[in-house]
Design a protein around this motif. Structure first.
Motif, PDB file in Angstrom:
ATOM      1  N   THR A 160       0.717  -1.100  -0.349  1.00 12.81           N
ATOM      2  CA  THR A 160       0.012   0.365   0.077  1.00 12.81           C
ATOM      3  C   THR A 160       1.130   1.181   0.150  1.00 12.81           C
ATOM      4  O   THR A 160       2.087   0.497   0.290  1.00 12.81           O
ATOM      5  CB  THR A 160      -0.336  -0.252   1.412  1.00 12.81           C
ATOM      6  OG1 THR A 160      -0.334   0.151   2.118  1.00 12.81           O
ATOM      7  CG2 THR A 160      -1.524  -1.396   1.121  1.00 12.81           C
ATOM      8  N   SER A 161       0.445   2.058  -0.706  1.00 13.03           N
ATOM      9  CA  SER A 161       0.604   3.536  -0.586  1.00 13.03           C
ATOM     10  C   SER A 161       0.158   4.822   0.279  1.00 13.03           C
ATOM     11  O   SER A 161      -0.909   4.761   1.282  1.00 13.03           O
ATOM     12  CB  SER A 161       0.968   4.176  -1.638  1.00 13.03           C
ATOM     13  OG  SER A 161       1.634   3.580  -2.694  1.00 13.03           O
ATOM     14  N   ASN A 205      -0.041   8.578   1.747  1.00 12.90           N
ATOM     15  CA  ASN A 205       0.012  10.348   1.217  1.00 12.90           C
ATOM     16  C   ASN A 205       0.426  10.701   2.227  1.00 12.90           C
ATOM     17  O   ASN A 205       0.353  11.177   3.389  1.00 12.90           O
ATOM     18  CB  ASN A 205      -1.377  11.160   1.126  1.00 12.90           C
ATOM     19  CG  ASN A 205      -0.532  12.066   0.356  1.00 12.90           C
ATOM     20  OD1 ASN A 205       0.016  12.509   0.174  1.00 12.90           O
ATOM     21  ND2 ASN A 205      -2.776  12.674  -0.143  1.00 12.90           N
ATOM     22  N   VAL A 257       3.440  10.650  -2.543  1.00 11.16           N
ATOM     23  CA  VAL A 257       2.644   9.342  -1.989  1.00 11.16           C
ATOM     24  C   VAL A 257       3.819   8.308  -2.470  1.00 11.16           C
ATOM     25  O   VAL A 257       4.692   8.442  -2.860  1.00 11.16           O
ATOM     26  CB  VAL A 257       2.046   8.932  -3.536  1.00 11.16           C
ATOM     27  CG1 VAL A 257       1.719   7.289  -2.920  1.00 11.16           C
ATOM     28  CG2 VAL A 257       0.740   9.474  -3.739  1.00 11.16           C
ATOM     29  N   VAL A 258       4.433   7.838  -0.952  1.00 11.11           N
ATOM     30  CA  VAL A 258       5.256   7.089  -1.146  1.00 11.11           C
ATOM     31  C   VAL A 258       4.671   5.453  -0.332  1.00 11.11           C
ATOM     32  O   VAL A 258       3.662   5.216   0.378  1.00 11.11           O
ATOM     33  CB  VAL A 258       5.889   7.939   0.856  1.00 11.11           C
ATOM     34  CG1 VAL A 258       7.363   6.397   0.963  1.00 11.11           C
ATOM     35  CG2 VAL A 258       6.484   8.889   0.173  1.00 11.11           C
ATOM     36  N   SER A 259       5.471   4.552  -0.224  1.00 12.78           N
ATOM     37  CA  SER A 259       5.158   3.784  -0.259  1.00 12.78           C
ATOM     38  C   SER A 259       5.883   2.694   1.163  1.00 12.78           C
ATOM     39  O   SER A 259       6.797   3.162   1.128  1.00 12.78           O
ATOM     40  CB  SER A 259       5.431   2.213  -1.935  1.00 12.78           C
ATOM     41  OG  SER A 259       7.120   1.886  -1.560  1.00 12.78           O
ATOM     42  N   SER A 267       8.763   1.330   1.350  1.00  6.53           N
ATOM     43  CA  SER A 267       9.883   2.502   1.608  1.00  6.53           C
ATOM     44  C   SER A 267      10.087   2.217   2.490  1.00  6.53           C
ATOM     45  O   SER A 267      11.138   2.853   3.013  1.00  6.53           O
ATOM     46  CB  SER A 267       9.669   2.954  -0.035  1.00  6.53           C
ATOM     47  OG  SER A 267       9.652   2.795  -1.121  1.00  6.53           O
TER      48      SER A 267
END
Length: 170
Positions: free
Chosen positions: A5-6, A8, A13-15, A18
């Motif tokens: 999922t990501s 905000n 937008v960052v997973s 990561s």
């Protein structure tokens, strides 16, 4: 290992993968820094790595080498678990990662785990700036930037930007 999922975050937008990978790496770096600078085991490991003959008078160097190799294997397993799901498993899947790691270690030096991490961030920023502002490099030749950086650093300052020159008096 982490969900796909990501989130905000401040308009970006960052997973979650990561974020989880970055958090895991930061925790491991902090643990290694504390291990090597604040514990007797870390002092013994540094002594055995720096001068095994002298360290043999106060610590079992063979066992310390086994601990060092075990620590390296554990860190390699963690790295593989973090990076593996993002890459296709092939024999050469980490070739480009090794180029970046070598450039970060050469730029940051081997004195601290923090300096190569800072150098890796600087290499990433420099690589992206060069790929945007130097037209003949573009996206295709971005991998040439760490190679050029390795070449320049080894010629001008072989101990790295943060490393110290070692003077041996005989």
């Amino acid at each position: 290992m982490f969900p796909l999922t990501s989130v905000n975050f401040l308009g970006a937008v960052v997973s979650v993968r990561s974020l989880g990978t970055t958090a895991t790496i930061l925790v491991i770096m902090a643990v290694l820094q504390v291990l090597f600078l604040r514990t007797k085991l870390g002092l013994a490991l540094r002594a055995a790595a720096d001068n095994p003959d002298s360290a043999a008078f106060s610590a079992p160097v063979g066992r310390l080498l086994m601990v060092g190799w075990g620590l390296a294997a554990a860190l390699g397993a963690i790295a593989g678990a973090l990076v593996g799901p993002q890459l296709t498993p092939t024999p050469g899947m980490l070739d480009t990662a090794l180029v970046y790691a070598l450039a970060a270690v050469i730029l940051g030096g081997l004195d601290s785990p923090i300096r190569p991490a800072v150098a890796a961030k600087a290499i990433g920023v420099l690589e992206n700036l060069v790929s945007v502002y130097v037209p003949f490099i573009g996206h295709d030749l971005k991998i040439a930037v760490p190679f050029a950086l390795i070449f320049v650093i080894l010629i001008l300052r072989p101990q790295g930007l943060f490393g110290r020159k070692v003077v041996v008096r005989v």
